[in-house]
Each structure stands twice: as C-alpha cells, then as structure tokens.
Design a protein around this motif. Structure first.
Motif, PDB file in Angstrom:
ATOM      1  N   UNK A   1       1.061  -1.073   0.108  1.00 42.93           N
ATOM      2  CA  UNK A   1       0.285  -0.622   0.015  1.00 42.93           C
ATOM      3  C   UNK A   1       0.947   1.151   0.318  1.00 42.93           C
ATOM      4  N   UNK A   2       2.223   1.430   0.551  1.00 47.18           N
ATOM      5  CA  UNK A   2       2.610   3.029   0.300  1.00 47.18           C
ATOM      6  C   UNK A   2       3.676   2.151  -0.665  1.00 47.18           C
ATOM      7  N   UNK A   3       3.799   1.897  -1.587  1.00 48.82           N
ATOM      8  CA  UNK A   3       4.609   1.836  -1.892  1.00 48.82           C
ATOM      9  C   UNK A   3       3.735   2.317  -3.636  1.00 48.82           C
ATOM     10  N   UNK A   4       2.493   1.649  -3.416  1.00 52.17           N
ATOM     11  CA  UNK A   4       1.415   2.227  -4.531  1.00 52.17           C
ATOM     12  C   UNK A   4       0.748   3.679  -4.428  1.00 52.17           C
ATOM     13  N   UNK A   5       1.035   3.891  -3.043  1.00 50.33           N
ATOM     14  CA  UNK A   5       0.689   5.411  -3.017  1.00 50.33           C
ATOM     15  C   UNK A   5       1.771   6.706  -3.905  1.00 50.33           C
TER      16      UNK A   5
END
Length: 682
Positions: free
Chosen positions: A479-483
């Motif tokens: 989720x952190x990367x996707x942001x």
C-alpha cells in the motif's frame, strides 16, 4: 477455638469503621480524580490528532491543485500555445485540453481565454466570442496581475455550462444541491508573451458539488469520513460505511468550539445512533469570505475516554483503585499505540506531500525515477531497484537501473514476457524459491515485488524492488508503494504529452521534415557553434523547378505527392548530421555543419542528381511525373556571418541557377561574380 479463647479477641473500635469508610471514600475520590485527569489527557490528545488529520486533509486538496497549477504553468510558457492563443487556434488548444482531461479526469472545467477573457477553447470544443468569462472576476484579475490564482469560489451554473462538459446536466438532479451557485476550486494561469504582454489565460477547475469520486480518490485509504458544505448545505461526502451519512445542514453542535486560531471548529454529530467527533475547516474565497466548510468526522469510540463502567466500579469500593489504575494503564497503552500508528501515517503523508511537490520540478522521466528511488530507499530495506519502462509508442521496454552515484544503466527487455505488463497486476515473490525472473539476482534477494503503474490509462512501466529479507512484502508495504506510484503516473503522462506536442509543433505535416520555426532556431545554434569553434557551415536552398506546372497539369494531390517524394530523396542523399527542412511551398533548406563550400557543392550535386532520377508514379501507375531542382549554396564565414546574410545569399544563388537554365547548382560566390561582371547592385 474455645469460648475462653474467643473472649481474648477484642472487637474493633467504632472509630475504625469510620476510618475504613473514610478510606473507601478517599479512594473513590482519588480514583475519580485520576479518571478525570486521564480522560482530559486523552481528550486533549484526540483533539490534537483531529487537528493534524484535518490539516492533512486540506494539504491533500492543495497537492492536487498544485500539481494542476504546475502543469498549467509549464504549458503557459510553451511558444506554440502562446501562438495558438494569439491566433485563436481552437484546434490546437482543443487537443491540449483533451490531453489534460485524460490525465486529470476529476477536473471537469477546462477553458482557454484570450486577453479579454473571451473563450477560445473549452471541453465543449467550441469558442465563444460574445460575453467574457467572469469566474467572479478572477480571470481578468489574474491577467491584470500577471500572476496565477488558486481559489475556491461559488460559480453560477450558467458560467459552468459554458466551459464544463455535462456539468449542468449532472448537477440538475443533485439531491443535495439547493443553491444557484456551485462550489468550485479554480486554477487560473495567465499566458504571457515574449515581451511580458498578457495574451490570455488557462483555466481549470474541480466542481465539488456531488463529486463523491474526487473525495474517494483523495481519501479512500483514510479511516476518517469527509464532507464538503457550501454555506451550510452538504454538497458532497464520502464514507467507508454506506450506513453512515452526513447531515444535510451543518448544525451548531458541529461548530461549537473554535480551534486552529479560528480557522476551524470542533464539534459532534449523530448518525445511525452513533456519535462522531467532527472538525469543520472554513473554506474561504479570494475575498477571504467564508463560503463553506470542509468537514472531517471520526467515530468517538476510536478516541473515547476510559470505559464508563470503570467509574461505576470505582463508586462500589475503594479497593478497585488498583484495578482502575491497571485499566487506565492498559487503555493508555492502546491509545498510545493508536497514536503511534496515526503519527506514522502522518509522517508518510508528509513525505508523500514532499514527493508530490518535488515531482512538479521534474522535466524528464529519468528525474522522476531517480526521485522515486531516493524516497523509497529511505524507508525500505531494498538492495535492488529497477524501472522497466514501456516506450511512449509501445515498441519496446527499457530497464533502467541507477548505480551508487545515480548513473543510469539501461537494458532493453521483451515486454511480452513480463507478467505485470500483460496482466496489469502486482507480482509478489516472498520466498527465493518462487523467484524465476532473469532480472532478479537470486543470490542476494530473498523476496521481490513487481508493481505496474499507469500513465494515460494504460500500463506505462513496472517498478521492481528486491529485499534481502524473506516475507518482506506485506500488504502495508505494498500500500505504501502504491501511494507513490499513483503520483508518478500523471507526471510521466504530462512529460510525454509535452514532448509529443513539442515534436509536432516543429514538424511539417506533409513531408515529415522539420518546419521553418525549428529551422531558424537550429541554424542560430549551429552558427553560434561554428563561431565558437572556428569551423565552417554551409546552407543549401533548393527549389523544385516549374512546380506550378505539376499542380496545373496533374492536380494538387499530385503536387503533394511530388513534395513528399522529393523530400524523401533529399533526406536519403544527405548525411545523418545534416538537417533537411521545408522552408515553404516547394522550397527546401539544408543545413550542413562543419562543411566547406566545395563539400557543400558536391553534396548539393548529389541531391540534384537523385531528384533528376526520380520518377513519381501517380494515379494508379498510369502517370509518371519527373521533376528537377535548382540549388543555391552559401557558406559561413566565407559568404556571411549572420542568419539573414546566409539566407539572402543562398536565395540569390538559387535564382541565379534558375535564370541560367534550372536543374543546376550555383554558389554565392558565383552570384557575386555575376554582379561584378554586369555592374549591377544587389
């Protein structure tokens, strides 16, 4: 125990019972006092956290608007856009607006105005020369000050109907909209000419009324609920629970106490029997008037005070003071954990905002990927990072890796074998036994993830990250990367779109050669290089002989075919370092860097012979057209030291070739010698 033994046990004195009861009462009072102090501390921390979340929510709106303003500022400096506005060329400007709409589908209002605020181009695809577009006077105000304006305004629906596609129809049936005006976030950027004069303005806007999709895209990952009120009427809201809704009217209970230096209010609201804590931030227009509220709501249970039953048990007995303390400590620990998680999310939001701001400064794709590497390397245990980028024309995929000193290493890959490109899905390998991609160093990497990112609605590339730890890629890290990847997609799209538009602006549409505008800039650069390094440069001006007869005898479609064929033959006859451009009509100009007059004459003769041998087949092989060209040659520094002098002498040499029978090459020196023999002045 015998009776005599019992007699030796003295009963407690009466005052002991009173002391015992007094001790219980004191314990209860101390427990209640402790309970109130802890409750006040929790409430204070909850309010502080709500303030931070409210400020973060406002910042996310600002980041979105700043990205839009940055893209519009870049566009306002483009020469072809300034020219199109001066000429009111709606076709070029409509293409620009269509590209913006594709990349920022939440923005429903796009318009390009002239210096009198009259519409040249909108998403409706038509110009409007009648009434100026007011936008509460901000359009003229931005052009008068020559500075961009970013503001939230209430715009009447008649004006929105002029610049927005389907906005009025969507809002007609909006069950929350009762006002005539519509709450709109505007970005207006003036377009200035070379001398600083105002040519017009670029306008973009977000309609907030009934725009749940915008709120979902900005706050879909947040635990809080969000709403926007125009005046005191709810016009849009987003919740993760369909059972929860915001009141149609903002109530006094939601704005009962001012916080954040009078910029927001703290309050409560009820929904479906549950209590929610709210923070209502004021929305100001350009005149600093309050025109609405931006409301954030959280269930009170998430930041509740200590359980009520603890106080009731404290009232029963003083011995529960110890139990009460244990409960307080336990709840305080859980609250601290919650605050720690929220603080971490706040830090992530801060760095994400900083990343978004830095993205606005990137003018090249490599800068985007290098910036992403810098931010991801700070928080993740990663020893390998590659960016597999699909070219803008989808012909190949290039793997970009940055060395320790940020140098670029490139390898070309077969995109048909890359699963994330084919499926558009994330591939996670949390065990080195699952790794099978030949781009992964299996000796060092124990877990790997490949995440595709989108640009212009399709997969633009894949980011691959390898970690030395097994089971490293948890849902939280994904989720952190996707942001971060969600932010680079629009930036990459803007960079590619600007490069494509720049290339088209410098290209002749018929022949595919560079046009006159590019030619002048290129020739000035080459003259400066030749002057600096003391080298030669030659200019060839070629003209198709009797081209008017081709149009008269065969038609203009045949003339266009001849122009394309001659352009292709000349381009094939010159060197890679030479530039061939269409000067206008049937004239072509060749720029030959580091080339003397004799060398230029030899190359010109090769071009003339190639065209002389050309046979253009027209009209289904039934007609063959043959043409010749005449060429004039001028060289720097022998014939002239300026752009105008070289053009003039090459053109004069060309007409000397025409006057002496056509289909030949003549130089500027031959032209000057002719002038001396005839005794004529230039």
């Amino acid at each position: 125990m015998t009776k005599n033994e019992r007699l030796f046990i003295s009963p407690l004195p009466r005052y002991a019972y009173w002391l015992f009861l007094l001790g219980i009462l004191i314990s209860i009072l101390l427990g209640l006092l402790f309970y109130r102090q802890v409750s006040a501390m929790v409430q204070h921390q909850a309010e502080a956290e709500l303030k931070r979340l409210s400020a973060s929510t406002s910042d996310q709106f600002q980041v979105y608007l700043q990205q839009t303003e940055y893209g519009m500022n870049q566009a306002a400096t483009e020469q072809y856009i300034q020219t199109a506005i001066e000429k009111r060329d709606a076709e070029v400007l409509n293409q620009l607006l269509y590209g913006w709409q594709q990349n920022r589908n939440h923005a429903e209002l796009w318009a390009i105005l002239d210096k009198d605020a009259r519409i040249i181009s909108t998403l409706r695809g038509s110009s409007d020369n009648h009434n100026p577009l007011s936008l509460n006077g901000l359009a003229l105000r931005a052009m008068a000050s020559a500075n961009p304006i970013v503001s939230t305004e209430i715009i009447n629906k008649e004006e929105l109907a002029r610049v927005g596609r389907n906005v009025s129809d969507r809002l007609e049936n909006h069950h929350l909209l009762k006002q005539e005006g519509v709450l709109t976030q505007l970005v207006i950027v003036p377009v200035l000419g070379k001398n600083g004069q105002v040519l017009g303005a670029l306008c973009g806007g977000l309609v907030l009324n009934d725009n749940q999709e915008l709120l979902r895209s900005l706050f879909g990952n947040s635990q809080a609920m969000h709403a926007v009120y125009q005046d005191k009427q709810c016009i849009a809201y987003f919740t993760n629970d369909n059972k929860v809704s915001f009141p149609e009217q903002i109530s006094p209970a939601m704005t009962k106490s001012c916080i954040l230096d009078g910029q927001a209010c703290l309050g409560q609201m009820q929904s479906d029997g549950d209590t929610y804590v709210t923070v209502s931030r004021y929305i100001f227009n350009a005149q600093n008037q309050v025109i609405g509220y931006q409301v954030l709501a959280l269930p009170q249970s998430q930041y509740s005070q200590l359980p009520a039953w603890v106080a009731n048990i404290s009232l029963l007995t003083g011995f529960l003071l110890a139990i009460f303390s244990i409960i307080v400590i336990g709840n305080t620990s859980r609250i601290r954990q919650l605050f720690d998680r929220e603080r971490q999310r706040g830090q992530e939001s801060y760095y994400l905002g900083m990343f978004a701001q830095k993205l606005q400064e990137c003018t090249d794709e490599n800068e985007v990927y290098l910036l992403l590497k810098k931010y991801l390397s700070r928080d993740l245990d990663v020893i390998q990072m590659e960016f597999n980028i699909i070219s803008a024309d989808d012909n190949c995929m290039e793997s970009i890796r940055f060395t320790e000193n940020d140098q670029v290493s490139r390898v070309y890959l077969n995109q048909s074998k890359c699963k994330p490109v084919l499926t558009g899905r994330i591939n996670i390998y949390n065990d080195d036994r699952d790794l099978h991609c030949n781009q992964i160093d299996t000796d060092l990497i124990k877990s790997h993830v490949c995440i595709p990112f989108l640009a212009g609605g399709k997969v633009a590339g894949v980011v691959g990250l390898g970690s030395p730890q097994e089971q490293y890629w948890t849902p939280g890290r994904i989720e952190y990367l996707d942001a971060y990847l969600n932010l680079i997609g629009p930036t990459v799209t803007n960079i590619r779109l600007l490069k494509l538009l720049q290339a088209k602006a410098f290209e002749d549409q018929l022949t595919g050669l560079k046009n006159r505008h590019f030619l002048d800039q290129y020739l000035l650069e080459q003259l400066a290089i030749a002057e600096r390094y003391k080298t030669t440069l030659s200019l060839l001006m070629a003209d198709i002989d009797r081209f008017k007869l081709v149009n008269d005898n065969f038609g203009h479609d045949a003339g266009d075919l001849v122009l394309k064929e001659v352009a292709a033959v000349i381009r094939a006859a010159v060197r890679e370092s030479d530039l061939v451009a269409r000067y206008g009509g049937e004239e072509f100009v060749l720029v030959l860097p580091n080339t003397s007059t004799d060398e230029a004459v030899s190359l010109a003769e090769r071009c003339r012979q190639a065209v002389n041998s050309l046979q253009v087949i027209h009209n289904d092989y039934s007609r063959i057209i043959s043409v010749t060209i005449s060429i004039g040659v001028a060289s720097y520094p022998r014939d002239g030291n300026s752009l105008e002098a070289l053009y003039k002498l090459a053109d004069s040499a060309l007409y000397l070739a025409k006057n002496q029978g056509r289909n030949q090459v003549r130089t500027a020196q031959e032209y000057l010698a002719t002038l001396q023999r005839t005794g004529c002045d230039d």
